[in-house]
Scaffold this motif. Sequence first.
Motif, PDB file in Angstrom:
ATOM      1  N   LEU A  93      19.912  -0.493 -20.548  1.00 16.82           N
ATOM      2  CA  LEU A  93      21.030  -1.095 -19.761  1.00 16.82           C
ATOM      3  C   LEU A  93      20.684  -2.569 -19.821  1.00 16.82           C
ATOM      4  CD1 LEU A  93      22.231   0.600 -17.546  1.00 16.82           C
ATOM      5  CD2 LEU A  93      20.484   0.581 -16.522  1.00 16.82           C
ATOM      6  N   ARG A  94      19.931  -3.070 -20.094  1.00 20.41           N
ATOM      7  CA  ARG A  94      19.721  -4.612 -20.241  1.00 20.41           C
ATOM      8  C   ARG A  94      21.079  -5.474 -20.967  1.00 20.41           C
ATOM      9  NH1 ARG A  94      17.274  -8.367 -22.380  1.00 20.41           N
ATOM     10  NH2 ARG A  94      15.603  -9.886 -21.652  1.00 20.41           N
ATOM     11  N   ALA A  95      20.501  -4.653 -22.123  1.00 20.35           N
ATOM     12  CA  ALA A  95      21.549  -4.585 -23.358  1.00 20.35           C
ATOM     13  C   ALA A  95      23.107  -4.173 -22.249  1.00 20.35           C
ATOM     14  CB  ALA A  95      21.845  -4.387 -24.444  1.00 20.35           C
ATOM     15  N   SER A  96      23.346  -3.693 -22.130  1.00 21.00           N
ATOM     16  CA  SER A  96      24.673  -4.032 -21.580  1.00 21.00           C
ATOM     17  C   SER A  96      25.310  -4.784 -20.360  1.00 21.00           C
ATOM     18  CB  SER A  96      24.680  -2.058 -21.310  1.00 21.00           C
ATOM     19  OG  SER A  96      25.547  -2.523 -19.946  1.00 21.00           O
ATOM     20  N   LEU A  97      24.781  -5.264 -20.091  1.00 15.97           N
ATOM     21  CA  LEU A  97      24.208  -6.286 -19.010  1.00 15.97           C
ATOM     22  C   LEU A  97      24.755  -7.738 -19.400  1.00 15.97           C
ATOM     23  CD1 LEU A  97      21.859  -5.386 -16.067  1.00 15.97           C
ATOM     24  CD2 LEU A  97      24.287  -5.000 -15.847  1.00 15.97           C
ATOM     25  N   LEU A  98      23.701  -7.982 -20.021  1.00 16.66           N
ATOM     26  CA  LEU A  98      24.082  -9.198 -21.140  1.00 16.66           C
ATOM     27  C   LEU A  98      25.657  -9.582 -21.859  1.00 16.66           C
ATOM     28  CD1 LEU A  98      20.115  -9.907 -22.635  1.00 16.66           C
ATOM     29  CD2 LEU A  98      21.880 -10.763 -20.523  1.00 16.66           C
ATOM     30  N   HIS A  99      25.706  -7.922 -22.274  1.00 14.99           N
ATOM     31  CA  HIS A  99      26.763  -7.738 -23.006  1.00 14.99           C
ATOM     32  C   HIS A  99      28.187  -8.548 -22.319  1.00 14.99           C
ATOM     33  CE1 HIS A  99      29.821  -6.926 -26.541  1.00 14.99           C
ATOM     34  NE2 HIS A  99      30.674  -6.007 -25.150  1.00 14.99           N
ATOM     35  N   ARG A 100      27.693  -7.657 -20.955  1.00  7.06           N
ATOM     36  CA  ARG A 100      28.992  -8.013 -19.495  1.00  7.06           C
ATOM     37  C   ARG A 100      28.767  -9.411 -19.151  1.00  7.06           C
ATOM     38  NH1 ARG A 100      30.452  -4.514 -15.251  1.00  7.06           N
ATOM     39  NH2 ARG A 100      28.362  -3.461 -14.909  1.00  7.06           N
ATOM     40  N   ASP A 101      28.360  -9.247 -19.118  1.00  3.63           N
ATOM     41  CA  ASP A 101      27.597 -10.711 -18.577  1.00  3.63           C
ATOM     42  C   ASP A 101      28.102 -12.113 -19.619  1.00  3.63           C
ATOM     43  OD1 ASP A 101      26.150 -10.327 -16.292  1.00  3.63           O
ATOM     44  OD2 ASP A 101      24.821 -11.201 -17.170  1.00  3.63           O
ATOM     45  N   ARG A 102      28.330 -11.883 -21.569  1.00  2.00           N
ATOM     46  CA  ARG A 102      29.070 -12.736 -22.421  1.00  2.00           C
ATOM     47  C   ARG A 102      30.696 -12.159 -22.036  1.00  2.00           C
ATOM     48  NH1 ARG A 102      24.987 -12.205 -25.087  1.00  2.00           N
ATOM     49  NH2 ARG A 102      25.885 -10.289 -26.011  1.00  2.00           N
ATOM     50  N   ALA A 103      30.979 -11.388 -22.112  1.00  2.98           N
ATOM     51  CA  ALA A 103      32.767 -11.155 -21.845  1.00  2.98           C
ATOM     52  C   ALA A 103      33.144 -11.001 -20.461  1.00  2.98           C
ATOM     53  CB  ALA A 103      32.331  -9.679 -21.874  1.00  2.98           C
ATOM     54  N   ASP A 104      32.626 -11.246 -19.961  1.00  6.58           N
ATOM     55  CA  ASP A 104      33.225 -11.827 -18.141  1.00  6.58           C
ATOM     56  C   ASP A 104      33.559 -13.057 -18.233  1.00  6.58           C
ATOM     57  OD1 ASP A 104      33.341  -8.812 -17.288  1.00  6.58           O
ATOM     58  OD2 ASP A 104      31.185  -8.701 -16.505  1.00  6.58           O
ATOM     59  N   ARG A 105      31.898 -14.558 -19.134  1.00  8.22           N
ATOM     60  CA  ARG A 105      31.759 -15.301 -18.810  1.00  8.22           C
ATOM     61  C   ARG A 105      32.890 -15.784 -20.336  1.00  8.22           C
ATOM     62  NH1 ARG A 105      28.156 -17.584 -15.354  1.00  8.22           N
ATOM     63  NH2 ARG A 105      25.840 -16.730 -14.871  1.00  8.22           N
ATOM     64  N   GLN A 106      32.573 -15.511 -21.025  1.00 13.46           N
ATOM     65  CA  GLN A 106      33.729 -16.204 -22.103  1.00 13.46           C
ATOM     66  C   GLN A 106      34.943 -15.611 -22.865  1.00 13.46           C
ATOM     67  OE1 GLN A 106      31.204 -15.005 -25.558  1.00 13.46           O
ATOM     68  NE2 GLN A 106      29.553 -16.519 -25.438  1.00 13.46           N
ATOM     69  N   ARG A 107      36.122 -14.990 -21.971  1.00  8.62           N
ATOM     70  CA  ARG A 107      37.117 -14.110 -21.251  1.00  8.62           C
ATOM     71  C   ARG A 107      38.198 -15.576 -21.319  1.00  8.62           C
ATOM     72  NH1 ARG A 107      36.351 -10.397 -16.879  1.00  8.62           N
ATOM     73  NH2 ARG A 107      37.321 -11.584 -15.148  1.00  8.62           N
ATOM     74  N   ASP A 108      38.630 -16.309 -21.618  1.00  7.90           N
ATOM     75  CA  ASP A 108      40.176 -16.831 -21.280  1.00  7.90           C
ATOM     76  C   ASP A 108      40.578 -17.047 -20.169  1.00  7.90           C
ATOM     77  OD1 ASP A 108      39.787 -17.639 -23.440  1.00  7.90           O
ATOM     78  OD2 ASP A 108      41.549 -16.045 -24.771  1.00  7.90           O
ATOM     79  N   LEU A 109      40.859 -15.105 -19.904  1.00  2.00           N
ATOM     80  CA  LEU A 109      42.055 -15.587 -18.386  1.00  2.00           C
ATOM     81  C   LEU A 109      40.832 -15.115 -16.973  1.00  2.00           C
ATOM     82  CD1 LEU A 109      44.689 -13.165 -19.498  1.00  2.00           C
ATOM     83  CD2 LEU A 109      45.038 -15.236 -18.455  1.00  2.00           C
ATOM     84  N   ALA A 110      40.564 -15.781 -16.246  1.00  2.00           N
ATOM     85  CA  ALA A 110      39.766 -15.698 -14.795  1.00  2.00           C
ATOM     86  C   ALA A 110      38.597 -15.285 -15.380  1.00  2.00           C
ATOM     87  CB  ALA A 110      40.418 -14.329 -14.257  1.00  2.00           C
ATOM     88  N   PRO A 111      37.513 -15.802 -16.427  1.00  6.09           N
ATOM     89  CA  PRO A 111      36.067 -16.303 -16.347  1.00  6.09           C
ATOM     90  C   PRO A 111      35.249 -16.227 -15.474  1.00  6.09           C
ATOM     91  CG  PRO A 111      36.882 -18.152 -17.121  1.00  6.09           C
ATOM     92  CD  PRO A 111      38.430 -17.142 -16.618  1.00  6.09           C
ATOM     93  N   LEU A 112      34.198 -15.482 -14.946  1.00  8.31           N
ATOM     94  CA  LEU A 112      33.087 -15.560 -13.920  1.00  8.31           C
ATOM     95  C   LEU A 112      32.412 -17.085 -14.114  1.00  8.31           C
ATOM     96  CD1 LEU A 112      31.373 -14.358 -12.021  1.00  8.31           C
ATOM     97  CD2 LEU A 112      29.795 -13.747 -13.741  1.00  8.31           C
ATOM     98  N   ARG A 113      33.270 -17.428 -13.245  1.00  4.21           N
ATOM     99  CA  ARG A 113      32.283 -18.736 -12.742  1.00  4.21           C
ATOM    100  C   ARG A 113      32.226 -18.834 -12.297  1.00  4.21           C
ATOM    101  NH1 ARG A 113      36.557 -22.500 -11.824  1.00  4.21           N
ATOM    102  NH2 ARG A 113      38.370 -21.904 -12.643  1.00  4.21           N
ATOM    103  N   ARG A 114      31.554 -20.337 -11.415  1.00  6.11           N
ATOM    104  CA  ARG A 114      31.100 -20.671 -10.066  1.00  6.11           C
ATOM    105  C   ARG A 114      32.672 -21.209  -9.033  1.00  6.11           C
ATOM    106  NH1 ARG A 114      28.768 -23.940  -5.925  1.00  6.11           N
ATOM    107  NH2 ARG A 114      28.157 -25.429  -7.090  1.00  6.11           N
ATOM    108  N   HIS A 115      32.859 -20.718  -8.171  1.00 10.63           N
ATOM    109  CA  HIS A 115      33.489 -22.032  -7.735  1.00 10.63           C
ATOM    110  C   HIS A 115      32.915 -23.424  -7.023  1.00 10.63           C
ATOM    111  CE1 HIS A 115      36.088 -23.978  -4.808  1.00 10.63           C
ATOM    112  NE2 HIS A 115      37.898 -22.819  -5.202  1.00 10.63           N
ATOM    113  N   PRO A 116      33.364 -24.563  -6.942  1.00 10.22           N
ATOM    114  CA  PRO A 116      31.986 -25.719  -6.551  1.00 10.22           C
ATOM    115  C   PRO A 116      31.446 -25.133  -5.382  1.00 10.22           C
ATOM    116  CG  PRO A 116      34.617 -25.894  -7.742  1.00 10.22           C
ATOM    117  CD  PRO A 116      34.646 -24.582  -7.729  1.00 10.22           C
TER     118      PRO A 116
END
Length: 228
Positions: A172-195
Amino acid sequence: MLVAIDGTAGSGKSATAVRVAETAGFVLMDSGLMYRAVAWVCIEHGTEILEPELVALLASVPIAVHHRGLHMYVTVDGVDITDRLRALEVTGMASRVAQFAVVRRFLFAHQRGFGRRYADTPGLVAEGRDMGTVVFPHADLKFFFDAPVEVRAERRWEQLRELGIRTALPELRASLLHRDRADRQRDLAPLRRHPDAMVINTGQLTLEQQVELILEQIQACSRQRNPR
Ligand code: DC
């Protein structure tokens, strides 16, 4: 009023959003559930995860998002599939389909529709990865949830156990890290904090404290809008 809650997988966004919506009397929009619905349809139809196939699928399969009180549910061909959307296979696929512009555009329209219908009355709590950055950049309040991966994995393990889904913590831990990476690194609407988003580290807070914190902000925002 529109409240946007974004953050990492398993950071407690959903549980908090439900309680906030319940207490404030707002409608809840779980945008992750929408990505999960598209993922489920892909799995059911054995669709290849490529742009033309996804375009054809979204054009031909009637996916609809509804809400009944606080409860949001998704139907495909009129059948309620919401209970099937937490399976691990669907979780992995959701993160993949979320990388496609055609899928994001399709869901964006649904999400904006929720905003138009409910933001003024009774109010909307929108929860996901890009609610404050892309879908509702003018949200009245924006929050960004995060917590150490160990805490998130344990919480997810417990949630899945309650749903009767057995899984190993390291997996589960590995899958969360994998998803975090995918969500943060994708080109479209990546996961990031609005200022403008207020960061909430849920590793150090209880669910009640998280809920309280947001409700206080909602009250402060209402007071500002309607000063006596
Ligand atoms: O919040 P969740 O775990 O139910 O989301 C499932 C997946 O959907 C997640 O890995 C990324 C994607 N997602 C997204 O790209 N944008 C959102 N606003 C919500 C979810």
